[in-house]
Write an enzyme that holds these catalytic residues in place. Structure first.
Site, PDB file in Angstrom:
ATOM      1  N   PRO A 219       0.476  -1.904   0.302  1.00 57.23           N
ATOM      2  CA  PRO A 219      -0.007  -0.254   0.379  1.00 57.23           C
ATOM      3  C   PRO A 219       0.986   1.327   0.120  1.00 57.23           C
ATOM      4  CG  PRO A 219      -0.313  -1.043   2.766  1.00 57.23           C
ATOM      5  CD  PRO A 219       0.756  -1.836   1.303  1.00 57.23           C
ATOM      6  N   PHE A 220       2.078   1.564   0.404  1.00 57.43           N
ATOM      7  CA  PHE A 220       2.628   2.228   0.309  1.00 57.43           C
ATOM      8  C   PHE A 220       4.341   2.474  -0.563  1.00 57.43           C
ATOM      9  CE2 PHE A 220       0.537   1.892   4.160  1.00 57.43           C
ATOM     10  CZ  PHE A 220       0.005   3.359   4.137  1.00 57.43           C
ATOM     11  N   GLU A 237       4.537  -0.242   5.150  1.00 54.87           N
ATOM     12  CA  GLU A 237       4.086   0.463   6.709  1.00 54.87           C
ATOM     13  C   GLU A 237       3.680   1.788   6.141  1.00 54.87           C
ATOM     14  OE1 GLU A 237       5.867   0.965  11.282  1.00 54.87           O
ATOM     15  OE2 GLU A 237       6.483  -0.020   9.034  1.00 54.87           O
ATOM     16  N   LYS A 253       5.069  -4.170  14.128  1.00 49.04           N
ATOM     17  CA  LYS A 253       5.171  -5.186  14.419  1.00 49.04           C
ATOM     18  C   LYS A 253       4.953  -5.849  14.509  1.00 49.04           C
ATOM     19  CE  LYS A 253       9.290  -3.171  15.210  1.00 49.04           C
ATOM     20  NZ  LYS A 253      10.068  -3.007  14.209  1.00 49.04           N
TER      21      LYS A 253
END
Length: 434
Positions: A219-220, A237, A253
């Site tokens: 997504p990034f 992230e 995490k």
């Protein structure tokens, strides 16, 4: 200041490919892709499916010394879209720290530019924003984009063989040293990273990015070119987003591999959700992020929206938490970033102690790895990822690098931590060596 037009395209994926190919002519390129077709059920809090910014009108490039104050001045001066990156080593601006490890890449500590041309993609609509003095180029550019089916491909560069900066036995020694710090109470968690690299090698940056993105579809995702420096990122992230007076952080995490069989894959997902060690890692960082956000938050506004939720990606399952806060409208956006930087998921807790220990044990300067890539809007909103799962390339030096890391806690097994690093590194190694 900018001329705006909205265009609709039947085949938006084709247009995105053409657009990124067309962008390769520029020395300054930032391409951000949410891969919405893959992440539409997982990804939250995103404003655009993809963004392209090209061709600098103004820019800032500096080392860490007073880096955030310089960025604050630049962002206020432009009062416009600005795109770029923050390296991990800006920690030296926020704390009395240093970065003395080997650096084969040579990226500036901070680099942003005000683009002449911006493309904002939502669904099948593209909003084009050109600075007024180049708005007469819109028509010709659209024609050029539509016929730009591909760029010239270079050789496959199949002779690349990745080297390890920190070999297995040394990794175990360093993790055990970090565990000694934890047992003494110096820290209770730290993110320990290692570099993989190749020297005197050339790659085709766009082709490499496209391969990496096709494997992971995160997504990034980001393709960055700033002159001879490239970042080819498949980051899953988000670091930090500002939307109005709302601040959003989504630390990762906890990681588990995927399985081909659905039953086995679901079991891996369930086991990750129940894993006490992974949950404790995540909750430690949630506490750290809550503390960081509280520095600029309105009283009582810091909330944990999601705790230890499992998100599924192409290569791995991740445990992600979502923390939000509210800020006063007068709070400067750069101050919000500075007060939380570097992100807790890439440092540890307590943050300052963890960063000091990390510096003594890691063999490479992190640079842009575990920094952030993103943008500021003209209204002062912003969105930044965490630079992980990313291939970094200095074209002039012919140096290729990627780093991976993991959280070390009292319950860490050095062998399992090492194996987790190899899982995280697999997609990048496959792209470069195959």
């Amino acid at each position: 200041m900018r001329t705006k037009q909205i265009h609709t395209f039947e085949d938006i994926e084709k247009f995105k490919t053409q657009l990124l190919n067309w962008a390769q002519q520029f020395d300054e390129v930032v391409w951000l892709d949410s891969n919405p077709n893959t992440n539409k059920n997982e990804q939250k809090h995103y404003s655009y499916d993809a963004i392209l910014a090209v061709e600098a009108f103004t820019s800032i490039k500096t080392d860490y010394h007073q880096g955030f104050e310089k960025l604050k001045e630049y962002q206020g001066y432009t009062n416009d879209w600005v795109f770029g990156y923050l390296t991990y080593d800006l920690k030296n601006d926020t704390e009395a720290l240093k970065s003395g490890n080997f650096d084969g890449l040579g990226f500036s500590d901070l680099c942003f530019f005000q683009p002449k041309k911006v493309f904002l993609i939502r669904g099948n609509q593209v909003e084009i924003q050109y600075l007024n003095f180049v708005d007469d180029e819109i028509v010709d550019d659209l024609l050029a984009i539509k016929i730009r089916t591909q760029v010239a491909r270079g050789q496959a560069y199949s002779d690349i063989k990745i080297k390890l900066r920190t070999h297995k036995d040394a990794y175990f020694e360093k993790v055990n040293t970090m565990l000694e710090h934890i047992y003494r109470g110096d820290i209770y968690e730290a993110n320990f990273c290692q570099e993989f690299y190749a020297e005197n090698k050339e790659i085709n940056p766009l082709e490499t990015y496209q391969k990496l993105n096709s494997i992971s579809k995160p997504p990034f995702a980001a393709f960055i070119r700033l002159e001879d420096k490239y970042v080819l990122s498949a980051s899953p992230e988000r670091y930090l987003k500002k939307e109005g007076t709302t601040i959003i952080s989504q630390p990762i995490k906890g990681t588990a591999k995927r399985a081909m069989n659905t039953t086995d894959d679901n079991l891996l997902k369930t086991n990750l959700h129940k894993d006490k060690k992974e949950r404790s890692e995540n909750i430690m960082i949630v506490d750290l992020v809550r503390n960081d956000l509280s520095k600029t938050a309105l009283k009582g506004s810091v909330k944990v929206e999601e705790l230890c939720k499992i998100y599924t990606f192409q290569q791995v399952h991740h445990m992600i938490s979502t923390i939000t806060s509210q800020v006063d409208s007068s709070t400067h956006p750069v101050d919000i970033i500075k007060s939380t930087f570097p992100m807790g998921s890439m440092t540890g807790a307590p943050k300052l102690s963890a960063m000091k220990i990390i510096e003594t044990l890691e063999d490479s300067k992190r640079g842009i790895y575990s920094g952030a890539i993103g943008y500021f809007t003209p209204t002062g909103d912003f969105d930044f990822n965490v630079v992980i799962r990313s291939i970094l390339y200095n074209k002039t030096k012919k140096f290729v690098s990627y780093s991976v890391g993991g959280a070390i806690t009292a319950k860490s097994d050095p062998l399992k931590e090492y194996e987790e690093c190899l899982i995280k590194a697999k997609a990048m190694r496959d792209v470069l060596e195959n």
